[in-house]
Design an enzyme around this catalytic site. Sequence first.
Site, PDB file in Angstrom:
ATOM      1  N   GLY A  20      10.444  -7.699  -9.811  1.00  0.00           N
ATOM      2  CA  GLY A  20      10.702  -8.367 -11.181  1.00  0.00           C
ATOM      3  C   GLY A  20      10.030  -7.754 -12.392  1.00  0.00           C
ATOM      4  N   ARG A  24       5.343  -2.980 -12.072  1.00  0.00           N
ATOM      5  CA  ARG A  24       5.268  -3.099 -10.673  1.00  0.00           C
ATOM      6  C   ARG A  24       6.181  -1.611 -10.150  1.00  0.00           C
ATOM      7  NH1 ARG A  24       5.019  -9.214  -8.691  1.00  0.00           N
ATOM      8  NH2 ARG A  24       2.693  -9.395  -9.076  1.00  0.00           N
ATOM      9  N   ARG A  43      15.221  -1.756 -23.030  1.00  0.00           N
ATOM     10  CA  ARG A  43      14.354  -3.054 -22.967  1.00  0.00           C
ATOM     11  C   ARG A  43      13.188  -3.117 -22.326  1.00  0.00           C
ATOM     12  NH1 ARG A  43      17.854  -7.817 -24.348  1.00  0.00           N
ATOM     13  NH2 ARG A  43      20.059  -7.028 -25.345  1.00  0.00           N
ATOM     14  N   GLY A  89       8.524  -9.068  -4.517  1.00  0.00           N
ATOM     15  CA  GLY A  89       8.031  -9.863  -5.410  1.00  0.00           C
ATOM     16  C   GLY A  89       6.990 -10.922  -4.908  1.00  0.00           C
ATOM     17  N   THR A  90       6.783 -11.846  -5.656  1.00  0.00           N
ATOM     18  CA  THR A  90       5.968 -13.121  -5.298  1.00  0.00           C
ATOM     19  C   THR A  90       6.482 -14.284  -4.976  1.00  0.00           C
ATOM     20  OG1 THR A  90       5.148 -13.303  -7.594  1.00  0.00           O
ATOM     21  CG2 THR A  90       3.802 -11.761  -6.288  1.00  0.00           C
ATOM     22  N   MET A 179      12.417 -16.904  -8.059  1.00  0.00           N
ATOM     23  CA  MET A 179      13.262 -17.232  -8.922  1.00  0.00           C
ATOM     24  C   MET A 179      14.339 -16.395  -9.055  1.00  0.00           C
ATOM     25  SD  MET A 179      10.644 -18.292 -12.089  1.00  0.00           S
ATOM     26  CE  MET A 179      12.028 -19.122 -13.029  1.00  0.00           C
ATOM     27  N   GLU A 180      14.821 -15.599  -7.957  1.00  0.00           N
ATOM     28  CA  GLU A 180      15.878 -14.497  -7.931  1.00  0.00           C
ATOM     29  C   GLU A 180      16.866 -14.428  -6.793  1.00  0.00           C
ATOM     30  OE1 GLU A 180      12.896 -13.719 -11.011  1.00  0.00           O
ATOM     31  OE2 GLU A 180      12.659 -13.672  -8.838  1.00  0.00           O
ATOM     32  N   ASP A 203       0.593 -17.831  -4.377  1.00  0.00           N
ATOM     33  CA  ASP A 203      -0.107 -19.021  -4.731  1.00  0.00           C
ATOM     34  C   ASP A 203       0.597 -20.134  -3.705  1.00  0.00           C
ATOM     35  OD1 ASP A 203       2.195 -20.567  -6.591  1.00  0.00           O
ATOM     36  OD2 ASP A 203       1.990 -18.643  -7.100  1.00  0.00           O
TER      37      ASP A 203
END
Length: 233
Positions: A20, A24, A43, A89-90, A179-180, A203
Amino acid sequence: MSIHLGAKGEDIAPRVLLPGDPLRARFVAERFFHNAYCYNEVRGMLGFTGTYKGVRVSVQGTGMGLPSHSIYVTELFQDYGVQKAIRVGTAGGLQEEVALKSVVCALGAATDSAINARRFSGMHFAPTASWSLLRTAVSVADEMGTGVQVGNVISSDVFYDESGSWRLWARYGVLAVEMETAELYTLAAKFRREALSILTISDHLVTGAVTSAQERERSFTQMIEIALEAIIQ
């Protein structure tokens, strides 16, 4: 070129990692790629291509959330002919046995987003990983002595969720929240491509534990190694 990617057709490899965070993406290119070059700065969503163990691989930032992820993945599949995509991702842990810093391969992805409800006219689609990529990633992780946990995740539209709805998902065995992934798997199904989401638990919603910046970098590196080894097979 596409609307949001400034690359020429040949600039992007058929195999792409999808963090994301665009920084990274730069980290992956600088740490793991040989002869890496930047093909996109539109962007600020950085994209790079290089070689890993002699195989051309790209890494493209996608931003946060299903809508942003959808834009980049659609253009990669539709306009650049990407065949394999692995999100790296996380995620937040939802089960006590899913330890902080552990790696999760998302078998399927539920979602509280309305994207698929709109796309399928109120019907429900079951977004799932590509079996070949999932099987390869698990095998690679085992060979590395890392091991991964495999199960469902929930792709949420809400980061700061005060409702506590995660407890319901946890009750049904969902391993983590992010979220993806649901959008990635849905688009892979639409375009008949291979996709997988590999996530590091940064987390924990059950225990309240969080990782430091240094711990995130180390565990992120482990996840990237699994993803790269899987995607070049």
